[in-house]
Design a protein around this motif. Structure first.
Motif, PDB file in Angstrom:
ATOM      1  N   TRP A   1      35.601  41.603  38.611  1.00 37.04           N
ATOM      2  CA  TRP A   1      36.302  41.501  37.321  1.00 37.04           C
ATOM      3  C   TRP A   1      35.384  42.010  36.209  1.00 37.04           C
ATOM      4  CZ3 TRP A   1      41.125  40.116  35.558  1.00 37.04           C
ATOM      5  CH2 TRP A   1      41.249  39.903  34.168  1.00 37.04           C
ATOM      6  N   SER A   2      34.129  41.579  36.243  1.00 40.03           N
ATOM      7  CA  SER A   2      33.158  42.028  35.240  1.00 40.03           C
ATOM      8  C   SER A   2      32.968  43.536  35.302  1.00 40.03           C
ATOM      9  CB  SER A   2      31.807  41.323  35.453  1.00 40.03           C
ATOM     10  OG  SER A   2      31.946  39.916  35.397  1.00 40.03           O
ATOM     11  N   VAL A   3      32.916  44.096  36.511  1.00 44.90           N
ATOM     12  CA  VAL A   3      32.779  45.538  36.678  1.00 44.90           C
ATOM     13  C   VAL A   3      33.953  46.264  36.018  1.00 44.90           C
ATOM     14  CG1 VAL A   3      32.834  47.426  38.376  1.00 44.90           C
ATOM     15  CG2 VAL A   3      31.359  45.443  38.760  1.00 44.90           C
ATOM     16  N   GLY A   4      35.172  45.742  36.216  1.00 49.22           N
ATOM     17  CA  GLY A   4      36.351  46.344  35.588  1.00 49.22           C
ATOM     18  C   GLY A   4      36.279  46.307  34.075  1.00 49.22           C
ATOM     19  N   CYS A   5      35.810  45.185  33.523  1.00 49.39           N
ATOM     20  CA  CYS A   5      35.668  45.065  32.060  1.00 49.39           C
ATOM     21  C   CYS A   5      34.622  46.047  31.533  1.00 49.39           C
ATOM     22  CB  CYS A   5      35.270  43.637  31.689  1.00 49.39           C
ATOM     23  SG  CYS A   5      36.545  42.395  32.015  1.00 49.39           S
ATOM     24  N   ILE A   6      33.538  46.231  32.282  1.00 45.23           N
ATOM     25  CA  ILE A   6      32.487  47.171  31.880  1.00 45.23           C
ATOM     26  C   ILE A   6      33.013  48.605  31.921  1.00 45.23           C
ATOM     27  CG2 ILE A   6      30.240  48.112  32.561  1.00 45.23           C
ATOM     28  CD1 ILE A   6      29.609  45.199  33.592  1.00 45.23           C
ATOM     29  N   PHE A   7      33.776  48.938  32.953  1.00 43.48           N
ATOM     30  CA  PHE A   7      34.388  50.264  33.083  1.00 43.48           C
ATOM     31  C   PHE A   7      35.269  50.553  31.868  1.00 43.48           C
ATOM     32  CE2 PHE A   7      37.859  52.760  35.518  1.00 43.48           C
ATOM     33  CZ  PHE A   7      37.354  53.971  35.072  1.00 43.48           C
ATOM     34  N   ALA A   8      36.136  49.595  31.523  1.00 43.95           N
ATOM     35  CA  ALA A   8      37.023  49.774  30.374  1.00 43.95           C
ATOM     36  C   ALA A   8      36.224  49.942  29.082  1.00 43.95           C
ATOM     37  CB  ALA A   8      37.971  48.578  30.262  1.00 43.95           C
ATOM     38  N   GLU A   9      35.115  49.218  28.973  1.00 41.68           N
ATOM     39  CA  GLU A   9      34.303  49.294  27.755  1.00 41.68           C
ATOM     40  C   GLU A   9      33.635  50.659  27.610  1.00 41.68           C
ATOM     41  OE1 GLU A   9      30.759  46.704  25.594  1.00 41.68           O
ATOM     42  OE2 GLU A   9      32.187  45.739  26.946  1.00 41.68           O
TER      43      GLU A   9
END
Length: 254
Positions: free
Chosen positions: A198-206
């Motif tokens: 989930w954190s990886v996905g948030c970082i990707f979006a950022e």
């Protein structure tokens, strides 16, 4: 610590301070992570011990920051310091992304660069998970970069934990709020590798947006941000996923 010359302080947190330093004998730059120990404490703090042991186990990967050595410095009569000596990387992903957004001519990172950084992040996370380790605090500030080589490395395993099957109960007070998975926000104590993804996905979006995807200022606001974008889970979804062995109720394929 006479072997090192401190150049400047580059970070500070509840754990202590981080300094940029140079090894006098070689001229090599290093990062010194300093933790103050009180004599009346029962030894080294568990978070420091955990980080040291996990780093020693995971340091075979190019995508995990390398721990060079550990120094214990006694300062009589009542103080001592523990220094973790790391390879030095010149920035972190948060500062790197901000440099694109705040420059005189704001520009996107570009798809090839994002793809390259995401590949390295996923390789590092996969290395942790394959060794049975949850990072539990993935965020741009904990991803260090060597800018000239565009090389990304995962750092700060102070909240990392080993996991087993079946899953044990863990604390839900983990991960910086903006990158915290919804099951953790709702207080689940049984979770696994999905919280890191989930954190990886948030970082990707950022990286794509150059700003945080879910910038909540409280756990309640954080959930509202998530539900606004991905939809509110129905009672049926919650019931289906209620068993402790599978607490994940949001579709990660969205």
């Amino acid at each position: 610590m006479e072997k090192y010359e401190k150049l400047e302080k580059v970070g500070e947190g509840t754990y202590g301070k981080v300094y940029k330093a140079v090894e006098k004998s070689t001229g090599k730059l290093v990062a010194l992570k300093k933790t103050r120990l009180e004599i009346d404490e029962e030894g080294i703090p568990p978070t420091a011990l955990r980080e040291i042991s996990l780093l020693q186990m995971l340091s075979t990967s190019l995508y995990i920051v390398r721990l060079l050595c550990v120094e214990h410095v006694l300062k009589p009569p009542a103080k001592s310091n523990l220094y973790l000596v790391f390879e030095y990387l010149d920035t972190d992903l948060k500062k790197f992304v901000d440099s694109f957004r705040k420059s005189a001519n704001p520009r996107p990172l570009g798809d090839p660069l994002i793809q390259k950084l995401m590949f390295q992040l996923c390789k590092g996370v996969a290395h942790c998970h394959s060794h049975g380790v949850l990072h539990r605090d993935l965020k741009p500030q904990n991803l260090l970069l060597l800018k000239d080589k565009e090389l990304l490395k995962i750092a700060d395993l102070g909240l990392g934990r080993t996991f087993t099957v079946p899953l044990k109960a863990y604390t839900h007070e983990i991960v910086t709020l903006w990158y915290r998975a919804p099951e953790v926000l709702l207080g689940s104590t049984h979770y696994s590798t999905a919280v890191d993804m989930w954190s990886v996905g948030c970082i990707f979006a950022e990286m794509v947006r150059r700003q945080a995807l879910f910038p909540g200022d409280s756990e309640y606001q954080q959930l509202l941000h998530i539900f606004k974008l991905l939809g509110t889970p129905t009672e049926v979804q919650v019931e289906i996923n209620r068993p402790a062995c599978s607490p994940f109720f949001l579709d990660r394929s969205v």
